[in-house]
Design a protein around this motif. Structure first.
Motif, PDB file in Angstrom:
ATOM      1  N   CYS A  75     -10.299  -8.028   1.516  1.00  0.00           N
ATOM      2  CA  CYS A  75     -10.150  -6.294   1.624  1.00  0.00           C
ATOM      3  C   CYS A  75     -10.520  -5.488   3.588  1.00  0.00           C
ATOM      4  CB  CYS A  75     -10.331  -6.075   0.300  1.00  0.00           C
ATOM      5  SG  CYS A  75      -9.710  -6.491  -1.397  1.00  0.00           S
ATOM      6  N   ARG A 104      -6.302   0.217  -2.578  1.00  0.00           N
ATOM      7  CA  ARG A 104      -6.259   1.320  -1.522  1.00  0.00           C
ATOM      8  C   ARG A 104      -5.090   0.969  -0.471  1.00  0.00           C
ATOM      9  NH1 ARG A 104     -11.479   3.665   1.601  1.00  0.00           N
ATOM     10  NH2 ARG A 104      -9.437   4.220   2.906  1.00  0.00           N
ATOM     11  N   ASN A 105      -4.966  -0.475  -0.459  1.00  0.00           N
ATOM     12  CA  ASN A 105      -4.269  -1.298   0.280  1.00  0.00           C
ATOM     13  C   ASN A 105      -3.280  -1.394  -0.223  1.00  0.00           C
ATOM     14  OD1 ASN A 105      -6.455  -1.072   3.309  1.00  0.00           O
ATOM     15  ND2 ASN A 105      -7.447  -2.218   1.952  1.00  0.00           N
ATOM     16  N   LYS A 106      -2.375  -0.731  -1.576  1.00  0.00           N
ATOM     17  CA  LYS A 106      -1.816  -2.040  -2.547  1.00  0.00           C
ATOM     18  C   LYS A 106      -0.942  -1.974  -1.605  1.00  0.00           C
ATOM     19  CE  LYS A 106       0.741  -1.038  -7.186  1.00  0.00           C
ATOM     20  NZ  LYS A 106       0.405   0.448  -7.843  1.00  0.00           N
ATOM     21  N   LYS A 107       0.136  -1.432  -0.587  1.00  0.00           N
ATOM     22  CA  LYS A 107       1.415  -2.124  -0.216  1.00  0.00           C
ATOM     23  C   LYS A 107       1.542  -3.001   1.101  1.00  0.00           C
ATOM     24  CE  LYS A 107       2.073   3.715   0.222  1.00  0.00           C
ATOM     25  NZ  LYS A 107       2.666   5.134   1.246  1.00  0.00           N
ATOM     26  N   ARG A 108       0.229  -2.966   1.440  1.00  0.00           N
ATOM     27  CA  ARG A 108       0.154  -4.608   2.195  1.00  0.00           C
ATOM     28  C   ARG A 108       0.278  -5.165   1.619  1.00  0.00           C
ATOM     29  NH1 ARG A 108      -2.629  -4.150   7.126  1.00  0.00           N
ATOM     30  NH2 ARG A 108      -3.937  -1.930   7.131  1.00  0.00           N
ATOM     31  N   MET A 143      -8.452  -6.862   6.720  1.00  0.00           N
ATOM     32  CA  MET A 143      -7.094  -7.050   5.784  1.00  0.00           C
ATOM     33  C   MET A 143      -6.449  -6.296   7.075  1.00  0.00           C
ATOM     34  SD  MET A 143      -5.345  -5.092   2.551  1.00  0.00           S
ATOM     35  CE  MET A 143      -6.829  -6.323   1.648  1.00  0.00           C
ATOM     36  N   SER A 144      -6.875  -5.645   7.943  1.00  0.00           N
ATOM     37  CA  SER A 144      -6.031  -4.857   9.468  1.00  0.00           C
ATOM     38  C   SER A 144      -5.843  -6.401  10.640  1.00  0.00           C
ATOM     39  CB  SER A 144      -6.274  -3.493   9.440  1.00  0.00           C
ATOM     40  OG  SER A 144      -7.459  -3.771   9.748  1.00  0.00           O
ATOM     41  N   LEU A 151     -10.820  -1.255  -3.230  1.00  0.00           N
ATOM     42  CA  LEU A 151     -10.534  -1.852  -1.328  1.00  0.00           C
ATOM     43  C   LEU A 151      -9.024  -2.041  -1.230  1.00  0.00           C
ATOM     44  CD1 LEU A 151     -13.384  -2.736  -0.034  1.00  0.00           C
ATOM     45  CD2 LEU A 151     -12.444  -1.031   0.245  1.00  0.00           C
ATOM     46  N   SER A 198       0.093  -8.957   7.200  1.00  0.00           N
ATOM     47  CA  SER A 198      -0.807  -7.478   8.344  1.00  0.00           C
ATOM     48  C   SER A 198      -1.901  -8.593   7.413  1.00  0.00           C
ATOM     49  CB  SER A 198      -0.774  -7.144   8.211  1.00  0.00           C
ATOM     50  OG  SER A 198      -0.475  -6.160   6.770  1.00  0.00           O
ATOM     51  N   TYR A 199      -2.584  -8.608   6.525  1.00  0.00           N
ATOM     52  CA  TYR A 199      -4.148  -9.730   6.207  1.00  0.00           C
ATOM     53  C   TYR A 199      -4.031 -10.728   6.236  1.00  0.00           C
ATOM     54  CZ  TYR A 199      -0.986 -10.307   1.548  1.00  0.00           C
ATOM     55  OH  TYR A 199       0.188 -10.410   1.123  1.00  0.00           O
TER      56      TYR A 199
END
Length: 668
Positions: free
Chosen positions: A129, A196-200, A132-133, A193, A72-73
């Motif tokens: 970051c 915050r997006n660690k799960k990705r 990323m989406s 940042l 996704s990133y």
């Protein structure tokens, strides 16, 4: 039954990864630090080139895996950025004090390039970051970075508008120090940042990326207050930069390289339907217990339903003679390769018939268990086809040989009829002329000429008959030698002297030479005469007027070499390999310049081999031919007296010469 899959392979893989990740980098850093204390300029060049190499690898990986990265990133943004960072760092390395590449610039140039590279690096991580989406177009990123890089480089090298970062004698400027603080601030925001997006991220890639940014911050701190470009702070900053680049490389490698392969490996169960349709037999077994088999496998084992074979031991279907070897082969742990080497196994089908099968196997994960997947290729039908093909090939070769034999035999009999017909016609014509010749003294000379012609052609028929008889004896194994101990030099010299008049009468000179005057050895004088007379006759046939025939004898201690050489027309290269074959002639036309049946050379080869010798030929068109005979020197027990032997040698030699030279019509 012991397990044939263990965790040993996983332990080896973990050990190799630790060596690659920890041990090798530690050794490298110790080495580069030692170089730094010895020669700082060399240290700086190695450190920067290592960072540039990593940046290039990151760029290449990101570009080539862009279409296959379904995360996704967007790691490709970092790849583009590090490609241009590598270019800027290369210029920084070349501009460093002491390199001498840009002599017109001061020590400020490499510091300016350093700041440019670090700004691009920190901002790129922040953009990574932020975006990323989203999934942008790679080409757009490339053009943007290209334009920014060109603008910054022009501002330094061409326009000179980029702020100074280092002043000789003073040190770092306020702009340089402020820039380092700004870069550290950008990197700190990036860390926030990322959390915050660690799960990705996969866990390992996330750890490497966080570590990379932390090492970047430490590196920038080292570069904030140094006063000397060769100082210890400068050295520490470069080492931390290398570690940072290495961590980014490991992060991208985990996401763009290892993750796709890992996903492909664990999704192997999704391909069961495809495997079932394969024409080759495929089965999966866990610790020797069959848990899956496709339709081709059922056919190979001779069963109609998978329930008849599932959950049974694979060794049940292996020939008992092969079970020990197969057990050792299947039980060994994975050695790090993707598959084990293939092997041949005799399997027992349901009808109790053995089938030779080529087996290739490799590790597999089945229901979270270590298993093995095997591909089996039935060689039974293949061997039947190969056997049939071999028989067909043998039949074709036999037919080819038979056809060639029939062709040669046809040519032989055509030549043979010609050989008999020609002298008989001459004899008949001569006899008819004699019948109509008046008996007076004026015709005596003509009559003698006809008589000589009749005798010569009779000798031709006798020569052919003798050759046919001898070749028949050779085929049936009745051709024998009458061996006694003779002076071979004397025999050869007498033959040459005796034929000298015949040769010279045809305008050809003959020369005999030897490096030894006497050599006693076992031989058959009659067969030696036949050999030499045949070779001399052939040499005379194919020699022009004013030609020379040379007979040389060489003593090799253990053997005698006899060379018969002429300077005639020679033999074509394509005929040299078959000249000693029976019925083969260099000129096969019936109107050829010389006569012969094509069995003379074949016969003398048989004579030479009866003496345990060898005969070979060397020839070149237009330059002549050389026959070389090698005879072993040996002695035998004898019962004849020397006088009897000498009498036997000289007996009827003139008649033999007349017979052997009978097909040379130019003799007057």
């Amino acid at each position: 039954m012991p397990q044939f899959f263990t965790h040993k392979s996983m332990t080896q893989e973990t050990l190799l990864e630790k060596i690659n990740t920890i041990f090798i980098p530690i050794v490298f850093f110790i080495g580069i630090i030692m170089i730094g204390f010895y020669n700082f300029l060399l240290f700086h060049s190695i450190a920067e080139l290592f960072s540039i190499s990593i940046a290039s690898v990151i760029f290449i990986i990101s570009i080539n895996t862009y279409k296959f990265n379904h995360s996704s990133y967007n790691l490709s943004l970092l790849g583009i950025a590090f490609g241009f960072i590598g270019i800027i760092d290369l210029l920084h390395t070349l501009a460093y004090k002491g390199m001498g590449v840009f002599p017109e610039f001061t020590a400020d140039l490499p510091t300016q390039l350093w700041i440019v590279g670090r700004f691009i690096e920190s901002i790129s991580l922040l953009l990574f970051c932020t975006l990323m989406s989203r999934r942008g177009k790679l080409l757009q990123f490339f053009y943007i970075y290209f334009a920014i890089t060109v603008f910054l480089l022009l501002s330094i090298f061409h326009w000179g508008i980029f702020p100074s970062c280092y002043i000789d004698g003073t040190g770092l400027t306020s702009f340089k120090i402020a820039s380092e603080y700004i870069i550290c601030g950008i990197l700190a925001v990036t860390i926030f940042l990322l959390y915050r997006n660690k799960k990705r991220f996969i866990q390992k890639a996330f750890r490497y990326l966080i570590s990379a940014i932390l090492f970047m911050i430490l590196s920038e701190i080292c570069f904030m207050f140094y006063l000397n470009v060769y100082g210890i702070e400068n050295m520490a900053g470069h080492i931390l930069k290398i570690i940072s680049f290495y961590c980014i490389y490991k992060s991208i490698a985990e996401e763009n390289l290892k993750k796709p392969y890992r996903e492909l490996y664990y999704r192997g169960r999704d391909y069961y339907k495809l495997i079932k349709l394969l024409p080759e037999a495929v089965l999966i077994h866990v610790k020797g217990r069959i848990v899956f088999i496709n339709d081709a496998g059922l056919k190979l084992f001779g069963v109609s339903n998978s329930n008849q074979i599932l959950n049974t031991s694979i060794f049940k279907y292996i020939n008992p003679e092969d079970q020990v070897d197969m057990h050792h082969w299947l039980m060994r742990p994975n050695d790090g390769e993707n598959r084990y080497p293939s092997t041949l196994v005799n399997f027992i089908a349901s009808d109790q018939k053995n089938k030779e099968v080529a087996v290739c196997t490799g590790p597999y994960i089945y229901n979270n268990e270590c298993a093995a997947i095997m591909v089996l290729h039935d060689l039974s039908q293949q061997k039947q086809v190969e056997s049939l093909e071999k028989k067909v090939k043998q039949g074709e070769e036999l037919l080819k040989e038979r056809t060639e034999y029939e062709r040669l035999r046809t040519i032989f009999f055509a030549n043979l009829s010609h050989e008999f017909k020609t002298p008989l016609n001459v004899i008949l014509g001569a006899v008819q002329l004699l019948e109509h010749t008046e008996k007076d003294y004026e015709t005596v000379k003509t009559v003698n000429k006809y008589i000589k012609s009749i005798k010569q052609n009779c000798n031709r028929i006798l020569r052919l008959t003798n050759n046919l008889i001898d070749i028949t004896k050779a085929d049936s194994g009745y051709l024998k030698l009458n061996l006694c101990n003779y002076n071979i030099i004397s025999i050869l010299e007498d033959i040459v002297v005796t034929v000298a008049d015949h040769v010279r009468s045809n305008g050809v000179e003959i020369v005999f030479d030897t490096d030894v005057e006497e050599k006693l050895m076992a031989c058959d004088p009659d067969k030696i005469e036949r050999i030499m007379l045949n070779l001399l006759s052939n040499a005379l046939k194919f020699s022009d007027n004013q030609g020379v025939i040379t007979v040389n004898v060489y003593d090799r201690a253990e053997s005698i070499s006899i060379s018969v050489q002429d300077n005639g027309i020679g033999i074509p290269e394509d005929k040299l390999g078959t000249i000693f074959d029976r019925f083969v002639q260099v000129d096969q036309s019936l109107s050829r310049n010389t006569e012969g049946s094509g069995i003379g050379l074949s016969l003398i080869k048989a004579f030479v081999e009866l003496h345990q010798g060898t005969i070979s030929v060397n020839s070149e068109m237009g330059k002549g031919t050389q026959f070389l005979i090698e005879l072993p020197c040996r002695l035998v027990e004898e019962t004849y007296h020397r006088e009897e032997k000498e009498s036997f040698i000289h007996q009827n030699r003139i008649e033999k010469i007349s017979v052997e030279f009978a097909d040379i019509y130019s003799i007057t």
